[in-house]
Design a protein around this motif. Structure first.
Motif, PDB file in Angstrom:
ATOM      1  N   ASP A 269      52.439  42.796  41.040  1.00  0.00           N
ATOM      2  CA  ASP A 269      51.919  42.476  42.416  1.00  0.00           C
ATOM      3  C   ASP A 269      50.537  42.790  42.442  1.00  0.00           C
ATOM      4  O   ASP A 269      50.077  43.624  41.636  1.00  0.00           O
ATOM      5  CB  ASP A 269      52.812  42.961  43.466  1.00  0.00           C
TER       6      ASP A 269
ATOM      7  N   CYS B 179      54.073  51.033  45.393  1.00  0.00           N
ATOM      8  CA  CYS B 179      53.931  50.243  46.469  1.00  0.00           C
ATOM      9  C   CYS B 179      53.257  50.338  47.509  1.00  0.00           C
ATOM     10  O   CYS B 179      52.248  49.787  48.080  1.00  0.00           O
ATOM     11  CB  CYS B 179      55.525  49.771  46.636  1.00  0.00           C
TER      12      CYS B 179
ATOM     13  N   CYS C 138      55.001  46.230  38.458  1.00  0.00           N
ATOM     14  CA  CYS C 138      55.705  44.979  38.987  1.00  0.00           C
ATOM     15  C   CYS C 138      54.806  43.753  38.773  1.00  0.00           C
ATOM     16  O   CYS C 138      55.395  42.645  38.953  1.00  0.00           O
ATOM     17  CB  CYS C 138      56.129  45.178  40.434  1.00  0.00           C
TER      18      CYS C 138
ATOM     19  N   CYS D 243      55.689  43.476  47.565  1.00  0.00           N
ATOM     20  CA  CYS D 243      57.058  43.759  48.260  1.00  0.00           C
ATOM     21  C   CYS D 243      56.692  44.219  49.820  1.00  0.00           C
ATOM     22  O   CYS D 243      55.616  44.465  50.089  1.00  0.00           O
ATOM     23  CB  CYS D 243      57.618  44.921  47.650  1.00  0.00           C
TER      24      CYS D 243
ATOM     25  N   LEU E 238      49.410  51.068  47.016  1.00  0.00           N
ATOM     26  CA  LEU E 238      48.513  49.917  46.334  1.00  0.00           C
ATOM     27  C   LEU E 238      47.486  49.795  47.108  1.00  0.00           C
ATOM     28  O   LEU E 238      45.950  49.771  46.611  1.00  0.00           O
ATOM     29  CB  LEU E 238      49.522  48.993  45.942  1.00  0.00           C
TER      30      LEU E 238
ATOM     31  N   ASN F 140      49.289  46.231  40.947  1.00  0.00           N
ATOM     32  CA  ASN F 140      50.710  47.282  40.542  1.00  0.00           C
ATOM     33  C   ASN F 140      51.139  47.024  38.852  1.00  0.00           C
ATOM     34  O   ASN F 140      51.935  46.126  38.981  1.00  0.00           O
ATOM     35  CB  ASN F 140      51.678  47.435  41.499  1.00  0.00           C
TER      36      ASN F 140
ATOM     37  N   ARG G 182      58.978  53.740  44.510  1.00  0.00           N
ATOM     38  CA  ARG G 182      58.137  52.876  45.469  1.00  0.00           C
ATOM     39  C   ARG G 182      56.617  53.483  45.999  1.00  0.00           C
ATOM     40  O   ARG G 182      56.019  53.038  46.736  1.00  0.00           O
ATOM     41  CB  ARG G 182      58.792  52.719  46.808  1.00  0.00           C
TER      42      ARG G 182
ATOM     43  N   SER H  37      54.783  47.617  50.312  1.00  0.00           N
ATOM     44  CA  SER H  37      53.431  47.243  49.960  1.00  0.00           C
ATOM     45  C   SER H  37      52.727  46.314  50.932  1.00  0.00           C
ATOM     46  O   SER H  37      51.273  46.648  51.398  1.00  0.00           O
ATOM     47  CB  SER H  37      53.072  46.619  48.500  1.00  0.00           C
TER      48      SER H  37
END
Ligand code: FES
Length: 150
Positions: free
Chosen positions: A42, A129, A40, A65, A132, A37, A126, A68
């Motif tokens: 991640d 997230c 962020c 997060c 993903l 992602n 989001r 995700s």
């Protein structure tokens, strides 16, 4: 009713974040992809074992997060036993769920576990997230480089 549903959905997400299903490495995967992602930093990796067009096993690992991780966990439980075509259909369905205009009604009756992500479309930040793991899974299925012919 709407609030009760949201509470229930939130509980499901918290549970899957705390106790992610199918989390870990798979040594005999024949489809794999790494997801990232960019918003962020991640990342989530998805491994699948596909035999005769059926997804026999799915695992994921990585760091992300709660949304995700819960999304990846629920995705794995949804996909095991499905055909590759069904998985690709579910991918489309999931993307629709999280990107449909919040003003539009969504028929949650046939969504099963995926219904918990209907609320995500109200939080555009989001969406990446939640999707993903799904995008990563789709890339893994499209990548034939590691596919075996067994
Ligand atoms: Fe990074 Fe959600 S904040 S995946």
């Amino acid at each position: 009713m709407k609030n009760e549903l949201n509470d229930l959905y939130q509980e499901v997400i918290l549970d899957h974040n705390k106790n992610p299903r199918n989390f870990g490495d798979m040594h005999d995967a024949n489809h794999s992809a790494a997801g990232h992602n960019p918003l962020c930093g991640d990342h989530i990796d998805v491994d699948l074992k596909v035999k005769d067009g059926i997804i026999e096993d799915v695992k994921f690992h990585g760091a992300g997060c709660a949304i995700s991780k819960a999304s990846a966990s629920i995705m794995t439980t949804t996909l095991i036993g499905q055909s590759v075509e069904e998985a690709k259909e579910m991918f489309k369905q999931f993307v629709d769920i999280v990107t449909t205009d919040p003003e539009e009604e969504i028929d949650t009756l046939n969504l099963g576990k995926l219904a918990v992500f209907c609320g995500v479309r109200e939080f555009p930040a989001r969406v990446k997230c939640a999707s993903l793991a799904w995008h990563t899974m789709k890339n893994a299925l499209d990548d034939e480089s590691g596919a075996s012919t067994e």
